[in-house]
Structures are given as C-alpha cells and as structure tokens.
Design an enzyme around this catalytic site. Sequence first.
Site, PDB file in Angstrom:
ATOM      1  N   HIS A 236      26.216  -3.021   4.464  1.00 41.16           N
ATOM      2  CA  HIS A 236      25.878  -1.458   5.577  1.00 41.16           C
ATOM      3  C   HIS A 236      27.054  -1.012   3.861  1.00 41.16           C
ATOM      4  O   HIS A 236      26.674   0.178   3.455  1.00 41.16           O
ATOM      5  CB  HIS A 236      26.778  -1.398   5.947  1.00 41.16           C
TER       6      HIS A 236
ATOM      7  N   GLN B 148      27.573   3.868   8.219  1.00 38.03           N
ATOM      8  CA  GLN B 148      26.373   4.527   9.001  1.00 38.03           C
ATOM      9  C   GLN B 148      26.467   5.535  10.014  1.00 38.03           C
ATOM     10  O   GLN B 148      25.632   6.378  10.547  1.00 38.03           O
ATOM     11  CB  GLN B 148      26.273   3.386  10.187  1.00 38.03           C
TER      12      GLN B 148
ATOM     13  N   CYS C  20      20.770  -3.822  14.136  1.00 35.38           N
ATOM     14  CA  CYS C  20      21.246  -3.074  13.834  1.00 35.38           C
ATOM     15  C   CYS C  20      21.988  -1.595  14.023  1.00 35.38           C
ATOM     16  O   CYS C  20      20.104  -1.171  14.820  1.00 35.38           O
ATOM     17  CB  CYS C  20      20.637  -2.744  12.043  1.00 35.38           C
ATOM     18  N   LEU C  21      22.470  -0.598  14.776  1.00 29.71           N
ATOM     19  CA  LEU C  21      22.806   0.203  15.285  1.00 29.71           C
ATOM     20  C   LEU C  21      21.653   1.567  14.407  1.00 29.71           C
ATOM     21  O   LEU C  21      21.548   2.163  14.841  1.00 29.71           O
ATOM     22  CB  LEU C  21      23.696   0.557  15.753  1.00 29.71           C
TER      23      LEU C  21
ATOM     24  N   GLY D 285      29.865  -4.649  16.110  1.00 29.86           N
ATOM     25  CA  GLY D 285      30.206  -3.777  14.648  1.00 29.86           C
ATOM     26  C   GLY D 285      30.185  -2.468  14.205  1.00 29.86           C
ATOM     27  O   GLY D 285      29.003  -1.918  14.793  1.00 29.86           O
TER      28      GLY D 285
ATOM     29  N   HIS E  83      26.861  -8.436   7.461  1.00 27.92           N
ATOM     30  CA  HIS E  83      26.321  -7.534   7.488  1.00 27.92           C
ATOM     31  C   HIS E  83      26.886  -5.676   7.376  1.00 27.92           C
ATOM     32  O   HIS E  83      26.307  -5.404   7.491  1.00 27.92           O
ATOM     33  CB  HIS E  83      25.461  -7.090   9.409  1.00 27.92           C
ATOM     34  N   GLU E  84      27.855  -5.598   7.834  1.00 31.35           N
ATOM     35  CA  GLU E  84      28.723  -4.518   7.644  1.00 31.35           C
ATOM     36  C   GLU E  84      29.222  -4.393   6.730  1.00 31.35           C
ATOM     37  O   GLU E  84      29.141  -3.268   5.437  1.00 31.35           O
ATOM     38  CB  GLU E  84      29.938  -4.520   8.843  1.00 31.35           C
TER      39      GLU E  84
HETATM   40  O1  K2U Z   1      25.705  -2.279  11.784  1.00 27.86           O
HETATM   41  C1  K2U Z   1      25.300  -2.318  13.033  1.00 27.86           C
HETATM   42  O2  K2U Z   1      24.551  -2.014  13.481  1.00 27.86           O
HETATM   43  C2  K2U Z   1      26.141  -3.139  13.634  1.00 27.86           C
HETATM   44  C3  K2U Z   1      25.624  -4.379  14.439  1.00 27.86           C
HETATM   45  C4  K2U Z   1      26.610  -5.694  13.675  1.00 27.86           C
HETATM   46  C5  K2U Z   1      25.645  -7.159  13.981  1.00 27.86           C
HETATM   47  C6  K2U Z   1      24.212  -7.221  13.295  1.00 27.86           C
HETATM   48  C7  K2U Z   1      23.715  -8.421  13.181  1.00 27.86           C
HETATM   49  C8  K2U Z   1      23.605  -9.034  13.935  1.00 27.86           C
HETATM   50  C9  K2U Z   1      25.301  -9.120  14.464  1.00 27.86           C
HETATM   51  C10 K2U Z   1      26.173  -7.890  14.734  1.00 27.86           C
HETATM   52  C11 K2U Z   1      25.005  -3.956  16.094  1.00 27.86           C
HETATM   53  O3  K2U Z   1      26.312  -4.391  16.624  1.00 27.86           O
HETATM   54  S1  K2U Z   1      23.153  -4.862  16.373  1.00 27.86           S
HETATM   55  C12 K2U Z   1      23.375  -4.969  18.076  1.00 27.86           C
HETATM   56  C13 K2U Z   1      24.239  -6.122  18.200  1.00 27.86           C
HETATM   57  C14 K2U Z   1      24.600  -6.766  19.126  1.00 27.86           C
HETATM   58  C15 K2U Z   1      25.134  -7.563  19.676  1.00 27.86           C
HETATM   59  C16 K2U Z   1      24.845  -8.427  18.902  1.00 27.86           C
HETATM   60  C17 K2U Z   1      24.102  -8.898  18.233  1.00 27.86           C
HETATM   61  C18 K2U Z   1      23.824  -7.522  17.794  1.00 27.86           C
HETATM   62 ZN    ZN Z   2      23.900  -3.052  10.833  1.00 23.80          ZN
END
Ligand code: K2U
Ligand code: ZN
Length: 179
Positions: A138, A51, A92-93, A46, A134-135
Amino acid sequence: MAKLNILRYPDPRLHKVAQPVTVFDERLATLVADMAETMYDAPGIGLAATQVDVHERVIVIDLSETKDALQVFINPEILWASDERKVYDEGCLSVPGIYDDVERPSKVKVRAQDVKGEFFEIDCDELLAVCIQHEMDHLMGKVFVEYLSPLKRNRIKTKLLKEERGMEREKQLRANGRR
Ligand code: K2U
Ligand code: ZN
C-alpha cells in the site's frame, strides 16, 4: 481520536507513493492513534496510511484476538525475504468483499521505527509476514488486486464502481428526504 475515511479501490489516491516520516511528533502520534481506531472499527488487522489518504510511510497492525497488541511500523523496509513462498487468501479494507489468493515470501525480516523514531528489527512469519507485505505494498501505491489477472481486476473494478454509484444515489435520496 477519530475514525478516518478509508479510500475504496479504484480511487487513484491508492496508487500514490508514500513519503518517509522525518518528524516524530504529536501529529504523528495522533495519526497512529486515528489509524488504529479506524482499523479496529473496520474491523481489520492492518492498515496503511495510504488507505486513509495520508501519503506517509506509516502502518498499524494488530493480529491479537483481544485487539490490545498494536504494532506500529514507521518507514518500514524489508531486510531479507525467504525464497520459500506461500499463498494466502487475502482481503483488503479498500477492496471490500473481495478475497483472492496472493503468493508472497513466507518469511521476511523488517526494520522500522516506532512512533518515537526508535529503530527496531522484527522477523515476521505466518499472518504477520502476509500482513506487513500487504501493507508495505500500500505504501508503494500497490493494491493486492494487482496480483490478479486483468480479467479479475476489471471485474472487481466494475463491481466496486457500481456499488459506489449505488451508495452515492442512496445518500442523495436520503439528503432529499426521499428515503
Ligand atoms: O490493508 C488492509 O486493508 C488491511 C488488511 C490486512 C490483511 C490483508 C491480507 C491478509 C491479511 C491481512 C485487512 O485487515 S483485510 C481484512 C482481514 C481481516 C482478517 C484477516 C484477514 C483479512
Ligand atoms: Zn489492503
């Protein structure tokens, strides 16, 4: 298409509140494509426009193994959230290398617009429910570490600032030809 720079916590720009999208044009389509490329490259499942320092209400998500099922949510709003809540080990990225438990409603009903401005509604559960919430945080300027204790949050802030300084020093040394 282009890979965009992902802001790293505790960059203050991560706390800006995104504005609604009002014009559904080529610029928006390019932003969505660039966000998708950036997300796949990270890799992540996501990404919110906040971000990548674009403060508009745009989210991309792809939960597929084959990375060919992009979901785009523009101007998303939660219409309903379950009373039932579940804990998920979130990452979170923008907060690389940090994972911790966050509790959220286990199911949400979301209304959003697609890249052409068409409205749709979707019932989200499991990982999609976690990711969309989560998004959407943000887009409101909220990072998942804000659900953690002040002690944990300050330790994460210190760790990432130290890493940032190390990366800056390394970049400087390379620029000076000393690496
Ligand atoms: O917002 C972001 O940084 C994207 C996240 C999305 C996410 C956060 C928490 C739980 C699920 C998704 C990134 O994709 S975090 C990396 C990641 C990759 C695979 C599974 C879970 C988290
Ligand atoms: Zn995030």
